[in-house]
Design a protein around this motif. Sequence first.
Motif, PDB file in Angstrom:
ATOM      1  N   MET A   7       0.830  -1.211   0.000  1.00 31.96           N
ATOM      2  CA  MET A   7       0.000   0.000   0.000  1.00 31.96           C
ATOM      3  C   MET A   7       0.863   1.258   0.000  1.00 31.96           C
ATOM      4  O   MET A   7       0.511   2.259  -0.652  1.00 31.96           O
ATOM      5  N   ALA A   8       2.006   1.232   0.679  1.00 31.51           N
ATOM      6  CA  ALA A   8       2.911   2.389   0.680  1.00 31.51           C
ATOM      7  C   ALA A   8       3.500   2.617  -0.705  1.00 31.51           C
ATOM      8  O   ALA A   8       3.596   3.759  -1.170  1.00 31.51           O
ATOM      9  N   VAL A   9       3.872   1.531  -1.384  1.00 32.49           N
ATOM     10  CA  VAL A   9       4.411   1.662  -2.747  1.00 32.49           C
ATOM     11  C   VAL A   9       3.353   2.234  -3.679  1.00 32.49           C
ATOM     12  O   VAL A   9       3.627   3.134  -4.495  1.00 32.49           O
ATOM     13  N   ILE A  10       2.121   1.744  -3.566  1.00 29.53           N
ATOM     14  CA  ILE A  10       1.021   2.255  -4.403  1.00 29.53           C
ATOM     15  C   ILE A  10       0.785   3.738  -4.112  1.00 29.53           C
ATOM     16  O   ILE A  10       0.542   4.535  -5.028  1.00 29.53           O
ATOM     17  N   THR A  11       0.884   4.132  -2.844  1.00 27.87           N
ATOM     18  CA  THR A  11       0.697   5.543  -2.474  1.00 27.87           C
ATOM     19  C   THR A  11       1.789   6.415  -3.076  1.00 27.87           C
ATOM     20  O   THR A  11       1.508   7.500  -3.618  1.00 27.87           O
ATOM     21  N   VAL A  12       3.036   5.965  -3.000  1.00 25.94           N
ATOM     22  CA  VAL A  12       4.141   6.735  -3.584  1.00 25.94           C
ATOM     23  C   VAL A  12       3.965   6.852  -5.093  1.00 25.94           C
ATOM     24  O   VAL A  12       4.171   7.928  -5.672  1.00 25.94           O
ATOM     25  N   LEU A  13       3.577   5.769  -5.747  1.00 26.60           N
ATOM     26  CA  LEU A  13       3.343   5.838  -7.195  1.00 26.60           C
ATOM     27  C   LEU A  13       2.195   6.776  -7.539  1.00 26.60           C
ATOM     28  O   LEU A  13       2.242   7.482  -8.557  1.00 26.60           O
ATOM     29  N   GLU A  14       1.163   6.812  -6.705  1.00 23.43           N
ATOM     30  CA  GLU A  14       0.027   7.704  -6.956  1.00 23.43           C
ATOM     31  C   GLU A  14       0.421   9.166  -6.756  1.00 23.43           C
ATOM     32  O   GLU A  14      -0.062  10.038  -7.480  1.00 23.43           O
ATOM     33  N   ILE A  15       1.297   9.425  -5.808  1.00 24.16           N
ATOM     34  CA  ILE A  15       1.761  10.801  -5.597  1.00 24.16           C
ATOM     35  C   ILE A  15       2.634  11.242  -6.759  1.00 24.16           C
ATOM     36  O   ILE A  15       2.524  12.377  -7.238  1.00 24.16           O
ATOM     37  N   ARG A  16       3.494  10.342  -7.258  1.00 22.30           N
ATOM     38  CA  ARG A  16       4.389  10.703  -8.373  1.00 22.30           C
ATOM     39  C   ARG A  16       3.634  10.852  -9.684  1.00 22.30           C
ATOM     40  O   ARG A  16       3.921  11.747 -10.477  1.00 22.30           O
ATOM     41  N   ARG A  17       2.699   9.928  -9.947  1.00 19.67           N
ATOM     42  CA  ARG A  17       1.912   9.971 -11.185  1.00 19.67           C
ATOM     43  C   ARG A  17       0.436   9.817 -10.846  1.00 19.67           C
ATOM     44  O   ARG A  17      -0.089   8.705 -10.814  1.00 19.67           O
ATOM     45  N   PRO A  18      -0.257  10.941 -10.555  1.00 20.34           N
ATOM     46  CA  PRO A  18      -1.672  10.855 -10.156  1.00 20.34           C
ATOM     47  C   PRO A  18      -2.552  10.322 -11.288  1.00 20.34           C
ATOM     48  O   PRO A  18      -2.193  10.361 -12.462  1.00 20.34           O
ATOM     49  N   GLY A  19      -3.710   9.839 -10.923  1.00 23.48           N
ATOM     50  CA  GLY A  19      -4.671   9.373 -11.914  1.00 23.48           C
ATOM     51  C   GLY A  19      -4.923   7.884 -11.839  1.00 23.48           C
ATOM     52  O   GLY A  19      -5.856   7.379 -12.442  1.00 23.48           O
TER      53      GLY A  19
END
Length: 133
Positions: free
Chosen positions: A63-75
């Motif tokens: 979940m932390a990795v998914i959150t970091v990816l969402e912050i870097r590339r939203p959508g």
Amino acid sequence: MRLWLFLLAFLSPSISAAQQAGWGNVGQQEEKGFSWTAPLWPDFWMAWTPATLAVFVGIFSAMAVITVLEIRRPGGDERRGALGLVTTRGDRLFISLLGSVYIFLGWMFFFGMPLWAPLGLAIAWGIFCFWKV
């Protein structure tokens, strides 16, 4: 009084036999090596074992990795996959975790232990979910 003495004389050999058989050590802790099912904190309200801790650390790390990816590339990186669903990263994580649970439960029902083969299947299912779903 005689009955009591008779019972004491009758039970004395069995008591000493039980002591010699090891029943005198029942309440004492034995020193053991590492165990996946031994509680980490025996007096805690929840039975945390190394296996449950590893599962929760893995889920929260994902979940932390998914959150970091969402912050870097939203959508959410939406796409239509092999199942015909439009999924985001979080959807694919949920589908892979849910599928992994079913893989492990099915393996335990049909084959039992050990669980190394379903671990490989679950990892392959997770890769498939993030690649094609």
